[in-house]
Scaffold this motif. Structure first.
Motif, PDB file in Angstrom:
ATOM      1  N   GLU A 159      -4.136 -10.737 -23.823  1.00  0.00           N
ATOM      2  CA  GLU A 159      -4.359 -12.207 -24.255  1.00  0.00           C
ATOM      3  C   GLU A 159      -5.872 -12.266 -24.911  1.00  0.00           C
ATOM      4  O   GLU A 159      -6.108 -13.140 -25.757  1.00  0.00           O
ATOM      5  CB  GLU A 159      -4.146 -13.396 -23.061  1.00  0.00           C
ATOM      6  CG  GLU A 159      -2.871 -13.624 -22.641  1.00  0.00           C
ATOM      7  CD  GLU A 159      -2.175 -14.233 -23.962  1.00  0.00           C
ATOM      8  OE1 GLU A 159      -2.733 -15.130 -24.443  1.00  0.00           O
ATOM      9  OE2 GLU A 159      -1.011 -13.721 -23.952  1.00  0.00           O
ATOM     10  N   LYS A 162      -5.908 -11.117 -28.342  1.00  0.00           N
ATOM     11  CA  LYS A 162      -5.232 -11.858 -29.281  1.00  0.00           C
ATOM     12  C   LYS A 162      -6.065 -13.161 -29.749  1.00  0.00           C
ATOM     13  O   LYS A 162      -6.255 -13.649 -30.464  1.00  0.00           O
ATOM     14  CB  LYS A 162      -3.855 -12.454 -28.597  1.00  0.00           C
ATOM     15  CG  LYS A 162      -2.840 -11.269 -28.773  1.00  0.00           C
ATOM     16  CD  LYS A 162      -1.484 -11.808 -28.528  1.00  0.00           C
ATOM     17  CE  LYS A 162      -1.241 -12.358 -27.158  1.00  0.00           C
ATOM     18  NZ  LYS A 162       0.135 -12.703 -26.989  1.00  0.00           N
ATOM     19  N   ASP A 163      -6.991 -13.559 -28.455  1.00  0.00           N
ATOM     20  CA  ASP A 163      -7.824 -14.979 -28.608  1.00  0.00           C
ATOM     21  C   ASP A 163      -9.164 -14.561 -29.500  1.00  0.00           C
ATOM     22  O   ASP A 163      -9.533 -15.349 -29.914  1.00  0.00           O
ATOM     23  CB  ASP A 163      -8.231 -15.266 -27.271  1.00  0.00           C
ATOM     24  CG  ASP A 163      -7.315 -16.396 -26.731  1.00  0.00           C
ATOM     25  OD1 ASP A 163      -6.355 -16.916 -27.333  1.00  0.00           O
ATOM     26  OD2 ASP A 163      -7.702 -16.773 -25.550  1.00  0.00           O
ATOM     27  N   SER A 165      -9.098 -13.865 -32.431  1.00  0.00           N
ATOM     28  CA  SER A 165      -8.603 -14.151 -33.592  1.00  0.00           C
ATOM     29  C   SER A 165      -9.090 -15.615 -33.907  1.00  0.00           C
ATOM     30  O   SER A 165      -9.195 -16.327 -34.995  1.00  0.00           O
ATOM     31  CB  SER A 165      -7.220 -14.350 -33.973  1.00  0.00           C
ATOM     32  OG  SER A 165      -6.608 -14.898 -33.127  1.00  0.00           O
ATOM     33  N   TYR A 200      -2.448  -6.399 -35.196  1.00  0.00           N
ATOM     34  CA  TYR A 200      -2.665  -6.782 -34.146  1.00  0.00           C
ATOM     35  C   TYR A 200      -1.685  -6.139 -32.973  1.00  0.00           C
ATOM     36  O   TYR A 200      -1.902  -5.899 -31.870  1.00  0.00           O
ATOM     37  CB  TYR A 200      -2.497  -8.266 -33.996  1.00  0.00           C
ATOM     38  CG  TYR A 200      -3.705  -9.107 -34.241  1.00  0.00           C
ATOM     39  CD1 TYR A 200      -5.123  -8.899 -33.537  1.00  0.00           C
ATOM     40  CD2 TYR A 200      -3.891  -9.520 -35.473  1.00  0.00           C
ATOM     41  CE1 TYR A 200      -6.029  -9.542 -33.795  1.00  0.00           C
ATOM     42  CE2 TYR A 200      -5.263 -10.107 -36.096  1.00  0.00           C
ATOM     43  CZ  TYR A 200      -6.153 -10.133 -34.896  1.00  0.00           C
ATOM     44  OH  TYR A 200      -7.564 -10.855 -35.332  1.00  0.00           O
ATOM     45  N   THR A 204      -2.635  -4.441 -29.673  1.00  0.00           N
ATOM     46  CA  THR A 204      -2.083  -5.048 -28.259  1.00  0.00           C
ATOM     47  C   THR A 204      -1.061  -3.970 -27.675  1.00  0.00           C
ATOM     48  O   THR A 204      -1.154  -3.792 -26.434  1.00  0.00           O
ATOM     49  CB  THR A 204      -1.226  -6.383 -28.481  1.00  0.00           C
ATOM     50  OG1 THR A 204      -0.508  -6.483 -29.440  1.00  0.00           O
ATOM     51  CG2 THR A 204      -2.218  -7.496 -28.920  1.00  0.00           C
TER      52      THR A 204
ATOM     53  N   ARG C  59       4.830 -11.739 -28.476  1.00  0.00           N
ATOM     54  CA  ARG C  59       3.726 -11.553 -27.512  1.00  0.00           C
ATOM     55  C   ARG C  59       2.516 -10.566 -28.029  1.00  0.00           C
ATOM     56  O   ARG C  59       1.746 -10.582 -27.474  1.00  0.00           O
ATOM     57  CB  ARG C  59       4.449 -10.818 -26.264  1.00  0.00           C
ATOM     58  CG  ARG C  59       5.246 -11.777 -25.563  1.00  0.00           C
ATOM     59  CD  ARG C  59       5.655 -10.988 -24.270  1.00  0.00           C
ATOM     60  NE  ARG C  59       4.755 -10.721 -23.378  1.00  0.00           N
ATOM     61  CZ  ARG C  59       4.252 -11.487 -22.487  1.00  0.00           C
ATOM     62  NH1 ARG C  59       4.964 -12.710 -22.226  1.00  0.00           N
ATOM     63  NH2 ARG C  59       3.199 -11.316 -21.698  1.00  0.00           N
ATOM     64  N   ILE C  61       1.495 -10.432 -31.420  1.00  0.00           N
ATOM     65  CA  ILE C  61       0.745 -10.673 -32.518  1.00  0.00           C
ATOM     66  C   ILE C  61       0.125 -12.109 -32.067  1.00  0.00           C
ATOM     67  O   ILE C  61       0.742 -13.203 -31.444  1.00  0.00           O
ATOM     68  CB  ILE C  61       1.923 -11.371 -33.516  1.00  0.00           C
ATOM     69  CG1 ILE C  61       2.243  -9.761 -34.134  1.00  0.00           C
ATOM     70  CG2 ILE C  61       0.865 -11.763 -34.774  1.00  0.00           C
ATOM     71  CD1 ILE C  61       3.532 -10.007 -35.079  1.00  0.00           C
ATOM     72  N   PRO C  62      -1.247 -12.324 -32.328  1.00  0.00           N
ATOM     73  CA  PRO C  62      -1.906 -13.840 -32.186  1.00  0.00           C
ATOM     74  C   PRO C  62      -1.169 -14.816 -32.772  1.00  0.00           C
ATOM     75  O   PRO C  62      -0.623 -14.944 -33.432  1.00  0.00           O
ATOM     76  CB  PRO C  62      -3.153 -13.576 -32.593  1.00  0.00           C
ATOM     77  CG  PRO C  62      -3.500 -11.997 -32.797  1.00  0.00           C
ATOM     78  CD  PRO C  62      -2.237 -11.628 -33.021  1.00  0.00           C
TER      79      PRO C  62
END
Lengths: 222, 249, 222
Positions: A159, A162-163, A165, A200, A204, C59, C61-62
């Motif tokens: 998370e 991703k955040d 971004s 991304y 991840t 899940r 990719i942002p």
């Protein structure tokens, strides 16, 4: 579909150095937020378990305040809000601080759960061997807690990545900010967004993959 | 009633059942014993067709279980038909497997309602009767989480009997119970045997088995090693069964 | 009065958009997620694999990138949306994917013995799913579903970066006009907490309730 639109991947190729620089900043924010957030998490978990009522309550309030609002709110609060009090944090500092505060609350609860999952008998066993409080914590509790929390931590860390971004909203020159800039400059939205999605995904997936490997090692050890 | 002819089953390279034959007449009790991994549970699951078998045949009332023969070739039956056939054999499991989201009464009534289309009121009345029979009049509206192991297993027996099966299959039904709870479940089974219900029972309770068995079958390594009447348990004729019983005693 | 028209009123207008957006996303996402989750329960391996990949993408990719993809890529297929509709579509898709995963987890959490028992009394596969597996699964997914609702409500905040005038964007506009960054962001923080905290509590109560007290009737009147 795609009428009059020709894919031109060269548009991405041309700005590769800029993209790489953005990616580096993204990684920087991610790593710093994860490391500092974990520190906050451990401290927060201990505070939550504190026998001092005030400390435990303060930690609980911190967790609930952070978890029930978006991380973007904290970013704006620090970046746009603190200046009206005469404090001027830069974009990067605001971004990291917000991510640490936000995710530190999640990690507090994760670590606390990991501590709670350790059977009470483990402590008794350690005590019976003559270990003191600190030794017990260090030798018995912390390692086991770490094993317990790894799966949940992995989710939270994904998370965080991703955040990162969102930090472009504070004009941090991270990866997706560069992507957005290039889209408005070249109008090559399809190419740039595809690259962004893949980058991304790789980030991840490798993060959760690495943590899953670590987890498998731990299971093996048990 | 239940006729098993040369049945065989493989799990990948492992042969868990090999050429097992068995005939259980109507109204008799067949006890199946054997060490763990002997294939005795798999045999019961095959009779209920929870597991398909690879060779041989199982007949219930001369009807082939799970498959139909067509021009000498064997094909699996339709889903619906398999389901109907399963309802002819009630099964009780080691760990009860009561539907956790239903009361004891609902557990017993749901299959008659949904499988056999019996009207709701009638099915409920029958279910009540069934639960009274296993001594659970007071616990009808309790959820499984609030029942003791022995009570849960008795509900499970009532549930299996709810669809009026021709045969009852009991798969180590007392193995997950506390010692003091075992007697109440065995009591129910004994009563069913006296009523003349056809049963195939996998169990480790040898004294109990000797008491109610009409037929005893000893499986080891997926093969039938010895079979005979109840006296087999007292006077085993093979060395393997003697050793096995010696270990249990 | 000026305080009201200058700050509170614009924020409330933004809040209205946020609430509208969140409601649509929660409703559409839940419908989609439950449908796909049930489909996963009865689907074959190919459909399951396709759904697993879709969930993985959503899940990995942002969310911001996903929203941009919907915004920029759908026009290639001849579909052009306003910012608000884009937001609803992108967030609902994301919501559906995550809720599908929750439903899937709920189905997998039902012990295998339940399946055996249900088949042994003569239920067909669809009856097994409908009468035994799904009711139990849905009970166990309720708490994580509410946690996900909170997450989705918070996630609507990123739509401000697409120029949809929800509460975050409204806040930024007020800050630019009044320079009252601290007050505005504190207020937005409070508003999000006021919406999300009660939901969090409800989720926690439900979880404790399910653990403590078993279940409600499944076949109507006893």
């Amino acid at each position: 579909m795609f009428e009059g639109y020709f894919l031109y991947w060269g548009a991405v190729w041309d700005v590769l150095p800029k993209m790489a620089k953005g990616l580096l900043i993204t990684l920087e924010i991610g790593v710093m937020s994860i490391a500092l957030g974990l520190g906050v998490g451990v401290a927060g978990a201990l505070a939550r378990n504190s026998s001092r009522r005030a400390v435990a309550t303060a930690a609980l309030v911190y967790v609930e305040i952070m978890r029930n609002s978006p991380s973007l709110v904290k970013m704006y609060f620090i970046y746009f809000g603190l200046p009206s009090l005469g404090i001027y944090p830069g974009p990067l500092l605001s971004a990291v601080a917000a991510l640490v505060l936000h995710n530190g609350a999640y990690m507090t609860e994760i670590v606390r759960g990991g501590l709670a999952a350790i059977p009470r008998t483990q402590v008794l066993a350690a005590r019976s061997l003559g270990m003191g409080t600190w030794t017990t914590f260090q030798v018995v509790i912390l390692p086991q807690a770490f094993d317990n929390v790894l799966p949940s931590l992995s989710n939270n860390w994904v998370e965080i990545v991703k955040d990162t971004s969102l930090t472009g909203a504070l004009s941090v020159r991270e990866f997706f900010h560069v992507v957005e800039e290039q889209i408005s400059a070249t109008l090559r939205s399809f190419e740039f967004l595809t690259v962004a999605a893949v980058v991304y995904l790789v980030l991840t997936a490798s993060l959760s993959g690495a943590l899953r490997t670590a987890e498998a090692r731990i299971k093996y050890r048990r | 009633m239940v006729r098993i002819e040369g049945i065989g089953k493989n799990y990948g390279a492992l042969r868990v059942l090999d050429d097992v034959s068995l005939n259980v007449r109507k109204g008799t009790v067949c006890i199946i014993i054997g060490p763990s991994g002997s294939g005795k549970c798999t045999l019961l699951r095959c009779v209920n067709f929870l597991e398909p078998y690879d060779d041989g045949s199982i007949f219930i009332d001369e009807e082939l279980v799970g498959y139909r023969e067509e021009n000498g070739r064997r094909r699996p039956r339709k889903q619906r038909e398999i389901a109907r056939m399963r309802a002819q054999t009630g099964m009780v499991f080691q760990d009860f497997n009561l539907f956790t989201h239903m009361t004891a009464l609902e557990n017993v009534a749901v299959a008659p309602i949904k499988v056999q289309g019996i009207p709701w009121a009638e099915a409920n009345a029958l279910a009540e009767e069934g639960l009274i029979k296993v001594g659970l009049k007071e616990r009808m509206y309790a959820y499984p989480a609030f029942l003791s192991g022995g009570e849960q297993q008795r509900v499970a027996i009532a549930r299996a009997l709810g669809v009026q099966p021709k045969v009852l299959l009991l798969d180590e039904v007392t193995s997950a119970l506390d010692p003091e709870r075992i007697a109440e479940v065995l009591e129910v089974i004994r009563a069913l045997a006296e009523e003349g219900l056809t049963m195939l029972i996998v169990t480790h309770e040898i004294p109990f088995a000797a008491e109610i068995a009409d037929q005893v079958v000893f499986l080891a390594g997926g093969r039938l090693v010895e079979s005979g009447g109840a006296e087999t348990l007292a006077k085993p004729s093979t060395e393997r069964l003697r050793t096995f019983l010696g270990k249990l005693a | 009065m000026e305080w009201y028209t200058g700050m509170v009123a614009p924020l409330m207008r933004g809040l209205l958009v946020t609430v509208e957006l969140a409601t649509l996303v929660l409703v559409l996402g839940s419908i989609g997620g439950v449908l796909f989750g049930v489909l996963w329960g009865i689907a074959g391996p190919v459909v399951r694999a396709a759904m697993t990949i879709a969930i993985m993408l959503s899940r990995g990719i942002p969310l911001l990138v996903q929203v941009f993809i919907v915004f920029f890529v759908l026009p290639f297929f001849g579909v052009e949306f306003t910012g608000f509709t884009t937001a609803v579509v992108a967030l609902s898709l994301f919501a559906a994917a995550t809720i599908t995963e929750i439903v899937r987890g709920g189905i997998l959490a039902v012990p295998h013995g339940q399946m055996d028992a249900a088949r042994s009394v003569g239920f067909t596969y669809y009856q097994v799913m409908r009468i035994v597996i799904f009711p139990q699964a849905f009970r166990s997914i309720l708490p994580p579903l509410i946690t996900q609702f909170v997450f989705l409500i918070k996630a609507t905040s990123i739509i401000s970066l697409l120029g949809v005038p929800e509460i975050m964007l409204a806040g930024r506009e007020v800050i630019e006009r009044t320079l009252l960054g601290f007050q505005v962001m504190a207020m937005i923080w409070l508003i999000y907490t006021a919406i999300c905290y009660p939901l969090t509590i409800v989720g926690r109560r439900l979880e404790a309730n399910f653990q403590r007290r078993g279940f409600r009737p499944a076949l109507g009147e006893p």
